[in-house]
Design an enzyme around this catalytic site. Structure first.
Site, short mmCIF file in Angstrom:
data_model
loop_
_atom_site.label_atom_id
_atom_site.label_comp_id
_atom_site.label_asym_id
_atom_site.label_seq_id
_atom_site.Cartn_x
_atom_site.Cartn_y
_atom_site.Cartn_z
N HIS A 193 -5.16 -9.93 8.31
CA HIS A 193 -3.93 -9.14 8.20
C HIS A 193 -2.71 -9.93 8.68
CE1 HIS A 193 -1.85 -5.05 8.69
NE2 HIS A 193 -1.03 -5.89 9.31
N ASP A 206 -3.41 -8.47 3.22
CA ASP A 206 -4.72 -8.87 3.73
C ASP A 206 -5.24 -9.97 2.81
OD1 ASP A 206 -4.50 -6.76 5.56
OD2 ASP A 206 -5.57 -5.37 4.24
N GLU A 235 -7.38 -8.05 13.31
CA GLU A 235 -7.91 -8.26 11.96
C GLU A 235 -7.56 -9.67 11.51
OE1 GLU A 235 -7.34 -3.61 10.47
OE2 GLU A 235 -6.02 -5.18 9.69
N HIS A 268 1.85 -2.15 5.64
CA HIS A 268 1.61 -2.45 4.22
C HIS A 268 2.58 -1.69 3.31
CE1 HIS A 268 -2.15 -4.85 4.07
NE2 HIS A 268 -2.46 -4.24 5.20
N ARG A 303 0.86 -1.18 0.00
CA ARG A 303 0.00 0.00 0.00
C ARG A 303 0.90 1.24 0.00
NH1 ARG A 303 -3.70 0.10 5.06
NH2 ARG A 303 -4.36 -1.85 4.04
#
Length: 279
Positions: free
Chosen positions: A256, A171, A253, A164, A119
């Site tokens: 993740h 994910d 999460e 990320h 990301r």
């Protein structure tokens, strides 16, 4: 003496003449307009490239990809800055480890599906800017139905900076293999809470994990006790597969994971999610 002075003057004139620029020829006028040259699409500069990164599905085309931040189907409700193409980019080390996970998953009749991988930092900045605009909550009913928007960062569901951006965090979920088809998301369709039962929330082809992806709710915590037995077992299966390959789960999460021995633990990259950023 006169001869010496004449030589010096001649040499000075010669130097002055060499230092002047040559006159440029005047281009001939043409009655026919010349076409404007087509400029190639700029590629990321070397500083914007991602060293040692690969496109995951190039390395292992068996792995499914559903890159949500390149689409409107995410908690912001539009494509996120920096996601130029719906690709999973990862460091080669993380991608190679994930290929081992895929080998193991197939033995149980499952396949991996990734939602987000590398990301870029501009995407994180986009998230931060969005969080400061309280009026933009068009996807609240699906992604954070029971949580105030101003709590998303404080409660750890969104982070800045994020792992990320280092390229070894992703994910993901498990799907049955062969994977069932997944209905496309349509902007404006009625939203259902990500915490609703599997048959009611968005028809993701993931096996039942108890909540949808990017569900900002305690029930998305990996070990939340309210999760039904089937979903609990599925989360444990994903966790075992990933842990065996050297990944670590973020306990808030279920989707993740980060590679434990990541190659860039202190570097946050900004290059866009695009094929031109790797290689």
């Amino acid at each position: 003496m006169r001869t010496r002075v004449a030589v010096v003057l001649a040499f000075t004139v010669l130097l002055g003449g060499c230092s002047r620029p040559e006159p440029r020829p005047v281009p001939a006028l043409s009655a026919t307009p010349q076409p404007t040259p087509v400029r190639p699409t700029p590629s990321p500069s070397p500083a914007e490239r991602l060293p040692g990164f690969v496109v995951l599905t190039d390395l292992d085309p068996r792995i499914h990809a559903d890159i949500r931040y390149a689409t409107p189907h995410n908690f912001v409700g539009r494509p996120i800055t920096g996601y130029r193409e719906p690709l999973c980019l990862l460091t080669r080390q993380a991608a190679e480890a994930l290929r081992r996970v895929q080998d193991a998953a197939l033995t149980s009749g499952h396949s991996l599906k990734v939602y987000d991988c590398y990301r870029p930092q501009p995407a994180v900045d986009d998230f931060v800017a969005w969080s400061k605009r309280p009026g933009e909550q068009q996807t609240k009913a699906e992604f954070y139905p029971d949580l105030a928007k101003n709590r998303l960062f404080a409660d750890g569901y969104i982070g800045a900076p994020t792992a990320h951006s280092r390229g070894s965090t992703l994910d993901l979920t498990l799907v049955d293999e062969p994977a069932a088809s997944q209905p496309p998301y349509r902007v404006g369709q009625p939203l259902v809470a990500c915490t609703a039962p599997r048959g009611q929330r968005f028809a993701d082809n993931s096996i039942d994990m108890g909540t949808g992806f990017d569900c900002f709710d305690p029930r998305a915590h990996t070990a939340d006790p309210r999760v039904m037995p089937t979903a609990r077992d599925n989360r444990r299966l994903l966790q075992r597969l990933m842990t065996d390959a050297g990944f670590v789960n973020y306990d808030r999460e279920w989707w993740h994971y980060s590679l434990r021995d990541e190659p860039y633990p202190d570097t946050f990259f900004a290059a866009p999610v695009a094929r031109s950023s790797v290689g």
